[in-house]
Design an enzyme around this catalytic site. Structure first.
Site, PDB file in Angstrom:
ATOM      1  N   CYS A  57      -7.290  11.171  -7.510  1.00  0.00           N
ATOM      2  CA  CYS A  57      -6.388  12.179  -8.061  1.00  0.00           C
ATOM      3  C   CYS A  57      -6.931  12.670  -9.392  1.00  0.00           C
ATOM      4  O   CYS A  57      -7.527  11.900 -10.161  1.00  0.00           O
ATOM      5  CB  CYS A  57      -5.002  11.572  -8.240  1.00  0.00           C
ATOM      6  SG  CYS A  57      -3.782  12.715  -8.942  1.00  0.00           S
ATOM      7  N   HIS A  98      -2.945 -15.598   6.437  1.00  0.00           N
ATOM      8  CA  HIS A  98      -1.736 -16.344   6.113  1.00  0.00           C
ATOM      9  C   HIS A  98      -0.957 -16.748   7.358  1.00  0.00           C
ATOM     10  O   HIS A  98      -0.247 -17.756   7.348  1.00  0.00           O
ATOM     11  CB  HIS A  98      -0.820 -15.515   5.207  1.00  0.00           C
ATOM     12  CG  HIS A  98      -1.340 -15.328   3.822  1.00  0.00           C
ATOM     13  ND1 HIS A  98      -2.227 -14.338   3.501  1.00  0.00           N
ATOM     14  CD2 HIS A  98      -1.110 -16.003   2.674  1.00  0.00           C
ATOM     15  CE1 HIS A  98      -2.509 -14.413   2.209  1.00  0.00           C
ATOM     16  NE2 HIS A  98      -1.851 -15.417   1.684  1.00  0.00           N
ATOM     17  N   TYR A 126      -3.996  21.572 -12.095  1.00  0.00           N
ATOM     18  CA  TYR A 126      -5.299  20.953 -11.837  1.00  0.00           C
ATOM     19  C   TYR A 126      -6.446  21.773 -12.431  1.00  0.00           C
ATOM     20  O   TYR A 126      -7.416  22.120 -11.762  1.00  0.00           O
ATOM     21  CB  TYR A 126      -5.487  20.731 -10.335  1.00  0.00           C
ATOM     22  CG  TYR A 126      -4.444  19.804  -9.760  1.00  0.00           C
ATOM     23  CD1 TYR A 126      -4.296  18.506 -10.249  1.00  0.00           C
ATOM     24  CD2 TYR A 126      -3.582  20.233  -8.743  1.00  0.00           C
ATOM     25  CE1 TYR A 126      -3.328  17.653  -9.742  1.00  0.00           C
ATOM     26  CE2 TYR A 126      -2.606  19.382  -8.227  1.00  0.00           C
ATOM     27  CZ  TYR A 126      -2.487  18.103  -8.742  1.00  0.00           C
ATOM     28  OH  TYR A 126      -1.524  17.266  -8.243  1.00  0.00           O
TER      29      TYR A 126
END
Length: 622
Positions: free
Chosen positions: A339, A218, A475
């Protein structure tokens, strides 16, 4: 551009003109403008001065009703035509009368001209007089307009605050962006953006710089010239970035984040890249790599940083600086981090869970470099043992009580050179960003992101896994029947390797696609180094399937640490008004994703890897 008159749409703009030099008028518009602007006056009437901002606007050209009376329309038509046909002749005149009194737009039929010098005998002379008069008036109007534009160019640009810019972030409010101190209204350009409207909309209401940093193509002169055409003003020099949090706030020193990230929580900061950027590149750019923080981000001095490595019983511990770590053989690998809560939002739709509402973006891929953990452990005197043992990691991030983030992995994995566990100090060829563990973090290929401890301060070999809350009380996966009243975290093992996973990144859910052919893109990955061997895609909710094309990135046997990007180009079935697109991946152990969330739902919303589904509409061909 928006806000101009209908005639303004016939202007051709250049960057310089957008900054105030005035638009180039097409001949047709110039002729109409000159004719319309020829203000006439009677003896008792002065010509009204044009108001700034209204010159040339249809609403500003008020004509007396008498102009529509019989015999007056021909006169006005002559005036309009005379501007162009006699323009050169008029320009050769060296002097003009100071006053022109014309019988036009008057309701007094007995009115006689008071300027005999412009009254000619004979039909031809009379006509010629009217033509010259019209030419002079037209020239005057053009010069008046030019003078107005010159004055406008000398005026200061319109000033806007950042708050005003932020309020223009949708087609309904118009789409504004900034670059440096300049403000641009790019509403008309959004659909023309070569990268697609959705990419440009990511910057809506904010700065372009973070996105131009990602896509350097750009920052070229021709791109700036295009952008300059949409400039509407400048940012206020007094407008300041919102003040940071008070210094007593533990999050006050957190780093600046990329605005494209979809934020799931600010404190601690957790965010994911939007799906349309997630698979733009095989390697995820550092600024949009998903961020998972549990605590405030520490600001560590690389000069004073030390990694404490606890030695074995009877051995000697190590205190390693960054320079010490650089002395170990440098090892480089490409690894995908995911994750445990990736795609949790889909479980929430089925039944409420506790945790951040991650979509499909809690996964990213980077090229990491650092010292192998097995080399550092060996230097400290550690070796494999017959009894169970774990390498425990402790981060330098902590809560107000001093409790640090911690996790652990089995010693057997840590000591295996083929497992390629790293103490990484580089990410995509650069020092680790602060959000991603500067100066040193753990990278455990094929294992859930929760074990990749950031800002590593200490590691030790223990007979049991880490006693950290995030190892013992989080977890872990449970049966759908377990709720918060009956859960027993000690009964379930900690998540290490993750199951096979895939998701669709394009098109987005709810999007409208064109009839004819549809392109479906996404990612696929499996834990433990298991390679993805196939991705199946369905356009009808799973009734029929097609095999997607996998990218050509190499995947080593049992060491497939990184994802596979995939895509499918398929014809849209004739007559279909909507598509229910589904994907599922298969790894080299022939593990495959389950078809629905229901049988894998769990109260923490982890391990969400059901078929990914996207519903889109089909735009009917004209």
């Amino acid at each position: 551009m928006a806000g101009g008159s209908n005639e303004g749409r016939e202007w051709s703009f250049t960057p310089a003109q957008r900054h105030g030099a005035g638009p180039a008028l097409s001949p047709a518009v110039a002729e109409r403008r000159a004719g319309k602007a020829a203000t006439v006056q009677t003896p008792n009437q002065k010509a009204a001065s044009p108001k700034p901002g209204t010159l040339g606007s249809p609403s500003s050209q008020q004509v007396s009703p008498a102009c529509n009376a019989p015999g007056r329309s021909d006169t006005m038509l002559l005036l309009q035509r005379a501007v162009v046909s006699e323009f050169r002749q008029a320009c050769r005149l060296k002097s003009t009368p100071s006053k022109l009194c014309i019988r036009a737009c008057s309701t007094n039929d007995s009115f006689q001209p008071q300027c005999p010098s412009l009254t000619f005998s004979g039909n031809n002379s009379s006509t010629r007089g009217w033509r010259v008069t019209g030419t002079l008036l037209g020239l005057g109007a053009v010069l008046a307009y030019y003078d107005y534009r010159c004055k406008a160019a000398q005026e200061s640009p319109r000033i806007y605050t950042r708050e005003e810019v932020r309020s223009h972030s949708s087609p309904e409010t118009r789409i504004w962006v900034t670059l440096g101190s300049e403000v641009f209204d790019v509403t008309e350009f959004v659909d023309l953006h070569p990268g697609g409207p959705s990419k440009l909309m990511l910057a809506a209401g904010g700065p372009l710089e973070p996105f131009w940093a990602l896509y350097a193509v750009h920052n070229q002169s021709h791109v700036r010239e295009i952008l300059a055409q949409y400039k509407i003003g400048e940012l206020s020099p007094e407008d300041k970035v919102p003040s940071t949090l008070k210094t007593s706030d533990p999050y006050a020193d957190d780093p600046i984040r990329h605005p494209a990230l979809k934020v799931n929580s600010q404190r601690p900061f957790n965010a994911e890249p939007p799906s349309e950027l997630l698979t733009e590149n095989y390697i995820t750019p550092n600024p949009i790599f998903f961020t998972r923080n549990h605590l405030p981000v520490p600001n560590l001095d690389p000069e004073t940083y030390r990694l404490h490595v606890v030695g074995p019983p009877g051995g000697q511990s190590l205190s390693l600086s960054l320079d010490d770590l650089y002395q170990f053989p440098k090892h480089e690998i490409t690894v995908t981090l995911q994750c445990a809560g990736n795609r949790r939002s889909e479980m929430t739709q089925f039944k409420e869970v506790r945790g951040l509402e991650w979509s499909t973006g809690a996964i990213s891929t980077a090229h990491w470099a650092g010292a192998r953990l097995c080399d550092v452990l060996a230097q400290a005197g550690h070796q494999l043992c017959e009894t169970e043992a774990h390498v425990c990691f402790e981060g330098l991030d902590s809560d107000p009580t001093g409790t640090a983030y911690g996790a652990s992995i089995p010693l057997a994995r840590a000591m295996d050179p083929e497992a390629e566990v790293l103490l990484a100090y580089e990410m995509n060829g650069q020092p680790l960003p602060r959000d991603h563990g500067f100066p040193v973090r753990v990278v455990v290929p094929g294992v859930v992101g929760a074990r990749h401890v950031k800002w590593l301060g200490k590691l030790s070999v223990e007979p049991e896994e880490s006693y950290s809350h995030w190892q013992r009380r989080d977890y872990k996966g449970f049966s759908p029947s377990v709720d918060w009243d009956t859960v027993d975290f000690d009964s379930a093992p900690s998540i290490q390797e993750l199951p096979v996973q895939s998701a669709i990144t394009e098109p987005k859910d709810g999007e409208t696609v064109e009839s004819g052919e549809v392109t479906v893109k996404g990612y696929a990955w499996s834990g433990g180094g298991r390679a993805v061997i196939r991705v199946d895609v369905s356009l009808d909710g799973g009734l029929t399937w097609q095999v997607a094309e996998l990218d050509e990135e190499e995947q080593r046997p049992r060491k497939a640490w990184a994802w596979r990007l995939w895509q499918l180009q398929a014809p849209v079935p004739a007559g279909k008004k909507e598509l229910n697109i589904v994907c599922k991946a298969v790894d080299d152990s022939y593990n495959v994703q389950p078809d629905t969330v229901a049988p894998i739902w769990n109260l923490r919303g982890v391990l969400s890897n059901a078929w990914h589904r996207v519903h889109v509409h089909v735009h009917a061909a004209p």
